[in-house]
Design a protein around this motif. Structure first.
Motif, PDB file in Angstrom:
ATOM      1  N   LEU A 291       0.838  -1.201   0.000  1.00  0.00           N
ATOM      2  CA  LEU A 291       0.000   0.000   0.000  1.00  0.00           C
ATOM      3  C   LEU A 291       0.874   1.254   0.000  1.00  0.00           C
ATOM      4  O   LEU A 291       0.617   2.199  -0.755  1.00  0.00           O
ATOM      5  N   ALA A 292       1.913   1.261   0.816  1.00  0.00           N
ATOM      6  CA  ALA A 292       2.822   2.409   0.851  1.00  0.00           C
ATOM      7  C   ALA A 292       3.452   2.628  -0.519  1.00  0.00           C
ATOM      8  O   ALA A 292       3.588   3.777  -0.975  1.00  0.00           O
TER       9      ALA A 292
ATOM     10  N   PRO B 111       4.644   5.915  -5.375  1.00  0.00           N
ATOM     11  CA  PRO B 111       5.141   4.978  -6.389  1.00  0.00           C
ATOM     12  C   PRO B 111       6.566   5.222  -6.887  1.00  0.00           C
ATOM     13  O   PRO B 111       7.165   4.315  -7.466  1.00  0.00           O
ATOM     14  N   THR B 112       7.114   6.405  -6.673  1.00  0.00           N
ATOM     15  CA  THR B 112       8.477   6.639  -7.156  1.00  0.00           C
ATOM     16  C   THR B 112       9.532   6.206  -6.156  1.00  0.00           C
ATOM     17  O   THR B 112      10.683   5.972  -6.521  1.00  0.00           O
TER      18      THR B 112
ATOM     19  N   ARG C 222      19.302   3.642   7.518  1.00  0.00           N
ATOM     20  CA  ARG C 222      18.378   4.281   6.575  1.00  0.00           C
ATOM     21  C   ARG C 222      18.221   3.346   5.382  1.00  0.00           C
ATOM     22  O   ARG C 222      19.212   2.889   4.789  1.00  0.00           O
ATOM     23  N   TYR C 223      16.982   3.024   5.053  1.00  0.00           N
ATOM     24  CA  TYR C 223      16.667   2.190   3.903  1.00  0.00           C
ATOM     25  C   TYR C 223      15.904   3.018   2.865  1.00  0.00           C
ATOM     26  O   TYR C 223      15.122   3.900   3.225  1.00  0.00           O
ATOM     27  N   GLU C 224      16.139   2.689   1.593  1.00  0.00           N
ATOM     28  CA  GLU C 224      15.386   3.320   0.514  1.00  0.00           C
ATOM     29  C   GLU C 224      14.914   2.259  -0.466  1.00  0.00           C
ATOM     30  O   GLU C 224      15.581   1.244  -0.679  1.00  0.00           O
ATOM     31  N   TRP C 225      13.773   2.522  -1.039  1.00  0.00           N
ATOM     32  CA  TRP C 225      13.224   1.721  -2.128  1.00  0.00           C
ATOM     33  C   TRP C 225      12.891   2.683  -3.256  1.00  0.00           C
ATOM     34  O   TRP C 225      12.273   3.716  -3.026  1.00  0.00           O
ATOM     35  N   ARG C 226      13.340   2.374  -4.443  1.00  0.00           N
ATOM     36  CA  ARG C 226      13.026   3.169  -5.636  1.00  0.00           C
ATOM     37  C   ARG C 226      12.460   2.238  -6.692  1.00  0.00           C
ATOM     38  O   ARG C 226      12.983   1.144  -6.910  1.00  0.00           O
TER      39      ARG C 226
END
Length: 88
Positions: A30-31, A36-37, A78-82
């Motif tokens: 959902l997040a 979406p970017t 720190r985590y990132e998703w792209r």
């Protein structure tokens, strides 16, 4: 429970008695639809289950700290998703 602030996944919590039922997976999905970017979040270095969970969902560790900047003074990550390129 999930708190999403733009691209910041500020909080994600599933009561232990409800874990392993797919709720966390659905909240992360959902997040991702709401941002979406990309998404970013922090988790504590001692929380190995959370690290595994986020990594399974495509998040990548981009920063490790000594915890001096958080309330708990606990070393964190720190985590990132792209979103990758969309394939036809």
């Amino acid at each position: 429970m999930m708190v999403l602030d733009g691209e910041e996944l500020d909080q994600l919590y599933v009561d232990p008695s409800w874990q392993s039922r797919g709720i966390g997976n659905r909240l992360v999905d959902l997040a991702k639809t709401q941002s979406p970017t990309g998404l970013a979040l922090w988790t504590f270095q001692v929380n190995a289950p959370a690290q595994r969970f986020y990594e399974r969902h495509g998040f990548v560790a981009v920063e490790h700290t000594d915890g001096s900047r958080n309330e708990e003074r606990e070393p964190d990550i720190r985590y990132e998703w792209r979103r990758g390129p969309v394939r036809p």
